[in-house]
Write an enzyme that holds these catalytic residues in place. Structure first.
Site, PDB file in Angstrom:
ATOM      1  CG  HIS A  98      -1.937   0.917   1.107  1.00 25.34           C
ATOM      2  ND1 HIS A  98      -3.127   0.902   1.838  1.00 25.34           N
ATOM      3  CD2 HIS A  98      -1.972   2.044   0.607  1.00 25.34           C
ATOM      4  CE1 HIS A  98      -4.034   2.073   1.628  1.00 25.34           C
ATOM      5  NE2 HIS A  98      -3.114   2.918   0.977  1.00 25.34           N
TER       6      HIS A  98
ATOM      7  CD  GLU B 168      -4.291  -3.246   0.881  1.00 23.48           C
ATOM      8  OE1 GLU B 168      -4.673  -4.404   1.091  1.00 23.48           O
ATOM      9  OE2 GLU B 168      -3.942  -2.526   1.463  1.00 23.48           O
TER      10      GLU B 168
ATOM     11  CG  HIS C  59      -8.222  -3.434   9.362  1.00 25.71           C
ATOM     12  ND1 HIS C  59      -7.506  -2.469   8.608  1.00 25.71           N
ATOM     13  CD2 HIS C  59      -8.029  -2.927  10.527  1.00 25.71           C
ATOM     14  CE1 HIS C  59      -6.965  -1.698   9.486  1.00 25.71           C
ATOM     15  NE2 HIS C  59      -7.271  -1.629  10.772  1.00 25.71           N
TER      16      HIS C  59
END
Length: 237
Positions: free
Chosen positions: A43, A70, A190
């Site tokens: 990310h 991401e 997550h």
């Protein structure tokens, strides 16, 4: 079997703390695959506080499984992913300085924007996943926008797991069924961990992939990387 994609952002955070190349992010990604990971997730944020743009270009030829990038689809992010062409791009609604991804898209409110982004990625041959909550309407809108998958934001599950794991997982099982009914795949991520992942996998149908970083890297400090990846993969059988 649900695939395990290892998010290596935290490895880059540790490297950046000293300004040198230890730990080596590229070697770490290669070792994750060697030990059984099904993919690598990064990310890259605008401030480059962990994964840097240059890391993304260096990792692209090294990742032999699936590369998942991401990010919030700024023009700079889109320029990066269209050049790199990973297997998957996960669209997250993060503000530029946000510490971590902590919510899903309100897809309907951003429908025109997301539809345009998804179309550009599809034209480049890149699978798209939209980060979302368990609201079935959001999932239906993600399918309408043309996404191939949704990634379910699993912190509410992790937070509720100890108190009542059945109640915590039920919205995710229902969301996954809703996605399947819309003809799109399901990812999740997550705060998934060795403590809560096995039950999540058992209860949530049609689960294509989980993306795990913080907990997995933390476990590897104690167990070692190879043993940790094997333990996570065992949870996904």
């Amino acid at each position: 079997m649900t695939k395990l994609s290892v998010n290596i952002n935290k490895v880059a955070t540790l490297r950046n703390a000293r300004g040198e190349n230890n730990p080596d992010v590229e070697k770490f990604a290669i070792d994750c695959e060697r030990f059984g990971a099904d993919g690598i997730t990064v990310h890259p944020r605008p401030d480059e506080r962990h994964i840097r743009r240059n890391d993304v270009f260096k990792l692209r030829p090294l990742v032999k499984t699936e590369f998942n990038i991401e990010g919030y689809p700024t023009p700079e992010f889109m320029d990066l992913v269209l050049k790199v062409k990973p297997e998957q791009v996960t669209l997250v609604p993060d503000a530029p300085g946000q510490l971590t991804s902590n919510s899903g898209w309100d897809v309907e409110a951003h429908m025109d924007f997301l539809t345009e982004i998804v179309e550009k990625l599809r034209d480049a041959g890149i699978r798209t996943s939209i980060f979302t909550d368990t609201n079935p309407h959001n999932i239906q809108m993600a399918a309408k926008a043309g996404a191939d998958r949704v990634e379910l934001y699993t912190k509410p599950y992790a937070d509720g797991y100890e108190a009542d794991r059945e109640a915590a997982v039920t919205p995710f099982a229902e969301a996954s069924r809703a996605a399947h009914a819309c003809g799109i795949g399901v990812n999740a991520g997550h705060d998934l961990s060795l403590q809560n992942l096995k039950y999540f996998r058992e209860q949530v149908p049609y689960l294509n992939e989980v993306s795990i970083g913080h907990a997995l890297i933390s476990d590897a400090l104690y167990l070692g990387l190879e043993a940790t990846i094997k333990a996570y993969k065992e949870c996904l059988k």
